[in-house]
Design a protein around this motif. Structure first.
Motif, PDB file in Angstrom:
ATOM      1  N   LEU A 150      44.340  29.234  32.490  1.00 64.13           N
ATOM      2  CA  LEU A 150      44.552  28.494  33.733  1.00 64.13           C
ATOM      3  C   LEU A 150      44.716  27.000  33.469  1.00 64.13           C
ATOM      4  O   LEU A 150      45.567  26.345  34.064  1.00 64.13           O
ATOM      5  CB  LEU A 150      43.378  28.737  34.688  1.00 64.13           C
TER       6      LEU A 150
ATOM      7  N   GLY B 261      41.568  26.558  39.044  1.00 68.80           N
ATOM      8  CA  GLY B 261      42.231  27.861  39.060  1.00 68.80           C
ATOM      9  C   GLY B 261      43.735  27.729  38.913  1.00 68.80           C
ATOM     10  O   GLY B 261      44.241  27.112  37.970  1.00 68.80           O
ATOM     11  N   LEU B 262      44.460  28.275  39.867  1.00 62.07           N
ATOM     12  CA  LEU B 262      45.918  28.249  39.826  1.00 62.07           C
ATOM     13  C   LEU B 262      46.500  26.993  40.457  1.00 62.07           C
ATOM     14  O   LEU B 262      47.715  26.784  40.406  1.00 62.07           O
ATOM     15  CB  LEU B 262      46.479  29.494  40.513  1.00 62.07           C
TER      16      LEU B 262
ATOM     17  N   GLU C 240      38.579  22.683  34.025  1.00 61.34           N
ATOM     18  CA  GLU C 240      38.813  24.132  34.058  1.00 61.34           C
ATOM     19  C   GLU C 240      38.343  24.753  32.746  1.00 61.34           C
ATOM     20  O   GLU C 240      38.760  24.345  31.673  1.00 61.34           O
ATOM     21  CB  GLU C 240      40.305  24.425  34.276  1.00 61.34           C
TER      22      GLU C 240
END
Length: 290
Positions: free
Chosen positions: A82, A58-59, A77
């Motif tokens: 992202l 994710g982040l 990912e």
């Protein structure tokens, strides 16, 4: 060397910068609590020699917590936006650790190889809609994964760690236990995510073990497991009639494996399934093995 972890403000600012809204399609819920990711790293029991696979970074909340503790993080990912931002985030918040990160833009269910040294641990907040398939795929593809700690939906955590005889023991339980000793490693509340999910979460610890000894292949054992739980209300003699070729042949295989033909799938251990799968080739009454 440390890393500046992400809190609620930083997560929302990053998401706004990227124009990202977490999607249910990808099972995205971003962790916004630094204490939670610190706890995950601690419970995962990873160290300076570990090469960690992280699925769905994710982040970067968990990524930033992992990097100071291990030699390398391979972050898988599927979201291109992202994936494209993660290296920059690490470079900004943990510049001295940026060389430990490798980002792989891919669907984790399609990953068959990973760059660099062989992975030794899986630590991830797994996308909830594909958590079990991703977990089983990685355990099957990467035998070097000796342990793991994954965060999944609480109900899934219960199933993965369930023992025979439990109401929630089923296909995920048996298949995960083919690869590893599986145990619950704690609960995680909804408030540590953005957006807050509609379900609670749980941590599951996995410690790799050798699969049960059997002359059957893993695929044959797993096909048997699927058949046994497809009709949970039936005894195995009836539930496995299709798998064995007839109720009589199912009973013969069950008895040969030392299993009560009237037992149900939820009472069998993974070793029982392995032993039973090896009996399938035996000829039934009045039938040939072919």
């Amino acid at each position: 060397m440390g890393a500046a972890l992400l809190g609620p403000r930083e997560v929302r600012a990053l998401a706004a910068e990227l124009g990202v809204r977490p999607t249910k399609t990808l099972g995205q819920n971003f962790v916004i609590d630094a204490n939670t990711v610190r706890r995950i790293v601690q419970v995962a029991d990873v160290g300076a020699d570990d090469v960690v696979v992280e699925v769905g970074p994710g982040l970067g909340s968990l990524t930033l917590a992992l990097l100071p503790a291990v030699s390398r993080v391979v972050a898988v990912e599927i979201d291109p936006v992202l994936a494209g931002r993660l290296e920059q985030t690490v470079g900004e918040r943990a510049p001295a650790l940026a060389g430990r990160l490798e980002v792989v833009r891919s669907d984790a269910l399609e990953v068959d190889t990973l760059p660099g040294p062989a992975p030794t641990a899986l630590v991830a907040n797994l996308p909830y809609n594909v958590s079990v398939p991703v977990l089983l795929h990685l355990l099957e593809r990467f035998a070097t994964l000796r342990r793991g700690l994954v965060m999944v939906q609480a109900e899934v955590a219960d199933r993965l760690a369930a023992a025979p005889g439990s109401r929630v023991y089923g296909v995920p339980s048996v298949k995960a236990q083919w690869y590893a000793e599986v145990s619950r490693a704690g609960a995680v509340g909804r408030h540590v995510f953005w957006p807050a999910p509609n379900v609670d979460s749980g941590l599951v610890r996995l410690d790799r073990r050798d699969p049960p000894e059997t002359t059957a292949t893993r695929q044959e054992v797993f096909a048997l497991v699927d058949a046994a739980f497809a009709q949970r209300r039936k005894g195995l003699r009836a539930a496995l009639a299709g798998w064995a070729g007839s109720p009589a042949r199912a009973e013969q295989a069950l008895r040969a494996a030392g299993i009560d033909p009237l037992a149900r799938g939820e009472s069998l251990t993974v070793e029982d399934f392995a032993r039973l799968a090896a009996q399938r080739a035996l000829p039934g009454p009045g039938a040939s093995a072919g």
